[in-house]
Scaffold this active site. Sequence first.
Site, PDB file in Angstrom:
ATOM      1  N   GLY A 181     -36.641  63.706  54.537  1.00 43.02           N
ATOM      2  CA  GLY A 181     -35.870  63.523  53.126  1.00 43.02           C
ATOM      3  C   GLY A 181     -34.609  62.760  53.305  1.00 43.02           C
ATOM      4  O   GLY A 181     -33.743  63.220  52.672  1.00 43.02           O
ATOM      5  N   GLY A 205     -32.386  50.993  59.837  1.00 48.59           N
ATOM      6  CA  GLY A 205     -33.419  51.829  60.262  1.00 48.59           C
ATOM      7  C   GLY A 205     -34.737  51.615  59.914  1.00 48.59           C
ATOM      8  O   GLY A 205     -35.087  50.775  59.468  1.00 48.59           O
ATOM      9  N   VAL A 224     -43.235  66.567  53.148  1.00 49.17           N
ATOM     10  CA  VAL A 224     -43.281  67.772  54.339  1.00 49.17           C
ATOM     11  C   VAL A 224     -43.962  68.983  54.067  1.00 49.17           C
ATOM     12  O   VAL A 224     -43.936  69.886  54.809  1.00 49.17           O
ATOM     13  CB  VAL A 224     -41.753  68.184  54.726  1.00 49.17           C
ATOM     14  CG1 VAL A 224     -40.829  66.726  55.013  1.00 49.17           C
ATOM     15  CG2 VAL A 224     -41.052  68.796  53.390  1.00 49.17           C
ATOM     16  N   ASN A 264     -34.327  67.840  57.270  1.00 52.97           N
ATOM     17  CA  ASN A 264     -33.206  68.080  56.111  1.00 52.97           C
ATOM     18  C   ASN A 264     -34.220  68.381  54.801  1.00 52.97           C
ATOM     19  O   ASN A 264     -33.652  68.855  53.808  1.00 52.97           O
ATOM     20  CB  ASN A 264     -32.534  66.801  56.041  1.00 52.97           C
ATOM     21  CG  ASN A 264     -31.699  66.496  54.548  1.00 52.97           C
ATOM     22  OD1 ASN A 264     -30.981  67.106  54.467  1.00 52.97           O
ATOM     23  ND2 ASN A 264     -32.428  65.533  53.751  1.00 52.97           N
ATOM     24  N   SER A 324     -28.123  77.179  54.444  1.00 54.57           N
ATOM     25  CA  SER A 324     -27.278  77.205  53.265  1.00 54.57           C
ATOM     26  C   SER A 324     -26.322  78.654  53.316  1.00 54.57           C
ATOM     27  O   SER A 324     -26.884  79.518  53.719  1.00 54.57           O
ATOM     28  CB  SER A 324     -28.001  77.182  52.017  1.00 54.57           C
ATOM     29  OG  SER A 324     -27.355  77.383  50.905  1.00 54.57           O
ATOM     30  N   TYR A 370     -35.172  80.431  47.161  1.00 54.06           N
ATOM     31  CA  TYR A 370     -34.511  79.535  47.760  1.00 54.06           C
ATOM     32  C   TYR A 370     -33.644  80.242  48.978  1.00 54.06           C
ATOM     33  O   TYR A 370     -33.673  79.608  50.313  1.00 54.06           O
ATOM     34  CB  TYR A 370     -33.731  78.788  47.107  1.00 54.06           C
ATOM     35  CG  TYR A 370     -32.789  77.715  47.635  1.00 54.06           C
ATOM     36  CD1 TYR A 370     -33.261  76.228  48.046  1.00 54.06           C
ATOM     37  CD2 TYR A 370     -31.486  77.880  47.664  1.00 54.06           C
ATOM     38  CE1 TYR A 370     -32.514  75.499  48.877  1.00 54.06           C
ATOM     39  CE2 TYR A 370     -30.483  76.850  48.263  1.00 54.06           C
ATOM     40  CZ  TYR A 370     -31.261  75.614  48.794  1.00 54.06           C
ATOM     41  OH  TYR A 370     -30.369  74.600  49.328  1.00 54.06           O
ATOM     42  N   ALA A 371     -32.943  81.107  48.624  1.00 58.97           N
ATOM     43  CA  ALA A 371     -32.111  81.941  49.565  1.00 58.97           C
ATOM     44  C   ALA A 371     -32.769  82.339  50.964  1.00 58.97           C
ATOM     45  O   ALA A 371     -32.643  82.238  51.930  1.00 58.97           O
ATOM     46  CB  ALA A 371     -31.176  82.901  48.738  1.00 58.97           C
ATOM     47  N   ALA A 372     -33.943  83.075  50.492  1.00 60.86           N
ATOM     48  CA  ALA A 372     -35.024  83.548  51.524  1.00 60.86           C
ATOM     49  C   ALA A 372     -35.199  82.260  52.337  1.00 60.86           C
ATOM     50  O   ALA A 372     -35.707  82.470  53.678  1.00 60.86           O
ATOM     51  CB  ALA A 372     -36.134  84.228  50.822  1.00 60.86           C
TER      52      ALA A 372
HETATM   53  P1  NAD Z   1     -31.374  66.147  47.408  1.00 61.03           P
HETATM   54  O1  NAD Z   1     -32.074  66.832  46.505  1.00 61.03           O
HETATM   55  O2  NAD Z   1     -30.369  65.089  47.077  1.00 61.03           O
HETATM   56  O3  NAD Z   1     -32.232  65.698  48.610  1.00 61.03           O
HETATM   57  C1  NAD Z   1     -33.439  66.329  49.200  1.00 61.03           C
HETATM   58  C2  NAD Z   1     -34.320  65.353  49.849  1.00 61.03           C
HETATM   59  O4  NAD Z   1     -35.509  66.022  50.224  1.00 61.03           O
HETATM   60  C3  NAD Z   1     -34.625  64.195  48.932  1.00 61.03           C
HETATM   61  O5  NAD Z   1     -34.563  63.213  49.650  1.00 61.03           O
HETATM   62  C4  NAD Z   1     -36.134  64.699  48.557  1.00 61.03           C
HETATM   63  O6  NAD Z   1     -36.893  63.701  48.394  1.00 61.03           O
HETATM   64  C5  NAD Z   1     -36.531  65.293  49.870  1.00 61.03           C
HETATM   65  N1  NAD Z   1     -37.731  66.184  49.705  1.00 61.03           N
HETATM   66  C6  NAD Z   1     -37.649  67.267  48.799  1.00 61.03           C
HETATM   67  N2  NAD Z   1     -39.254  67.643  48.861  1.00 61.03           N
HETATM   68  C7  NAD Z   1     -39.604  67.014  49.767  1.00 61.03           C
HETATM   69  C8  NAD Z   1     -41.033  66.884  50.058  1.00 61.03           C
HETATM   70  N3  NAD Z   1     -42.028  67.908  49.543  1.00 61.03           N
HETATM   71  N4  NAD Z   1     -41.417  66.135  51.137  1.00 61.03           N
HETATM   72  C9  NAD Z   1     -40.600  65.110  51.610  1.00 61.03           C
HETATM   73  N5  NAD Z   1     -39.460  65.117  51.032  1.00 61.03           N
HETATM   74  C10 NAD Z   1     -38.877  65.991  50.213  1.00 61.03           C
HETATM   75  O7  NAD Z   1     -30.610  67.423  48.159  1.00 61.03           O
HETATM   76  P2  NAD Z   1     -29.389  67.428  49.243  1.00 61.03           P
HETATM   77  O8  NAD Z   1     -28.556  68.094  48.510  1.00 61.03           O
HETATM   78  O9  NAD Z   1     -29.248  66.216  49.782  1.00 61.03           O
HETATM   79  O10 NAD Z   1     -30.212  68.576  50.384  1.00 61.03           O
HETATM   80  C11 NAD Z   1     -30.646  68.241  51.620  1.00 61.03           C
HETATM   81  C12 NAD Z   1     -30.792  69.775  52.352  1.00 61.03           C
HETATM   82  O11 NAD Z   1     -29.707  70.205  52.371  1.00 61.03           O
HETATM   83  C13 NAD Z   1     -31.799  70.705  51.529  1.00 61.03           C
HETATM   84  O12 NAD Z   1     -32.520  71.091  52.497  1.00 61.03           O
HETATM   85  C14 NAD Z   1     -30.908  71.561  50.869  1.00 61.03           C
HETATM   86  O13 NAD Z   1     -31.474  72.569  50.678  1.00 61.03           O
HETATM   87  C15 NAD Z   1     -29.834  71.631  51.874  1.00 61.03           C
HETATM   88  N6  NAD Z   1     -28.578  72.185  51.146  1.00 61.03           N
HETATM   89  C16 NAD Z   1     -27.788  71.285  50.081  1.00 61.03           C
HETATM   90  C17 NAD Z   1     -26.852  72.016  49.677  1.00 61.03           C
HETATM   91  C18 NAD Z   1     -25.956  71.314  48.578  1.00 61.03           C
HETATM   92  O14 NAD Z   1     -25.169  71.825  48.077  1.00 61.03           O
HETATM   93  N7  NAD Z   1     -26.362  69.931  48.285  1.00 61.03           N
HETATM   94  C19 NAD Z   1     -26.074  73.294  50.097  1.00 61.03           C
HETATM   95  C20 NAD Z   1     -26.925  73.650  51.325  1.00 61.03           C
HETATM   96  C21 NAD Z   1     -28.064  73.333  51.597  1.00 61.03           C
END
Ligand code: NAD
Length: 251
Positions: free
Chosen positions: A13, A52, A59, A85, A146, A159-161
Amino acid sequence: MAELTGRVALVTGGTRGIGLATARALAAAGATVVITGRDAARAEAVAKEFGGHGLGLDVADFDAVGAVVKQAAAAHGGLDVLVANAGIMESGLLGMLRANDVRRTLDVNVAGAVAAVQAAGRAMARKRRDADGNERRGGSVVLLASVVGTYGAAGQSVYAASKAALVALARSAARELGPRGIRVNAVAPGVIRTDLTAALPADVLDRQAAAAALGRLGEADEVADVIRFLAGDAARYVTGQVLGVDGGLVP
Ligand code: NAD
């Protein structure tokens, strides 16, 4: 020599948000970085920006995750860093949830990470030689948990789980893979300004910013810098940990 020179890193991601910021940070630290995205052409195009490589991957497809991790390691002479990620955040009150919503979140956030850790573990356990001809084994895995995995959030039970599951995955995998020199840690971001949180109502974001000791939301590069630390040798005795990157959030 930069900290990660000669290392190969894979970020799932990685086309936007925290994943892209992490890919940039790892590349700036000298690593060869492979990012994955659901759209292969977009992943390739984005990866060009930091020198890169990009690969297509959903996923939620468990077997495809294993194949792509293997492919990336084979193409670059091994794998040293995995940042699992990719993730989705679907909101919904408990009473409204349908089986498919639950399965989708668990497939992407949990099963996708399990598949990536499994395949990365195999690749990292293999002996390989670095640019100086020295034999190397092991690696570093970072999972994206998170704060809601610890504190919970109304309307985000699944999501939390899923994020709590990643904490357990990090701690368990750290135990299994530690003897092979593979460290597994998680970061637990607070509310970070990305596409994922852009859809949250403004008053929710304001409350979250006010609840942080630093009085503001986080930025993707602030999470990326912590991931880069965990990926590199500065964290060589750190495993099975969950590092909060939340500005001192008190929910
Ligand atoms: P984002 O939505 O900007 O990015 C998420 C990425 O995951 C994107 O590139 C998306 O295309 C990819 N993705 C989603 N489903 C996919 C799949 N089925 N196959 C392949 N790729 C997939 O979100 P973000 O904020 O950059 O989040 C990144 C990670 O950090 C996530 O796991 C999210 O849960 C976690 N996170 C984010 C926050 C926040 O506040 N932004 C807080 C805690 C945790």
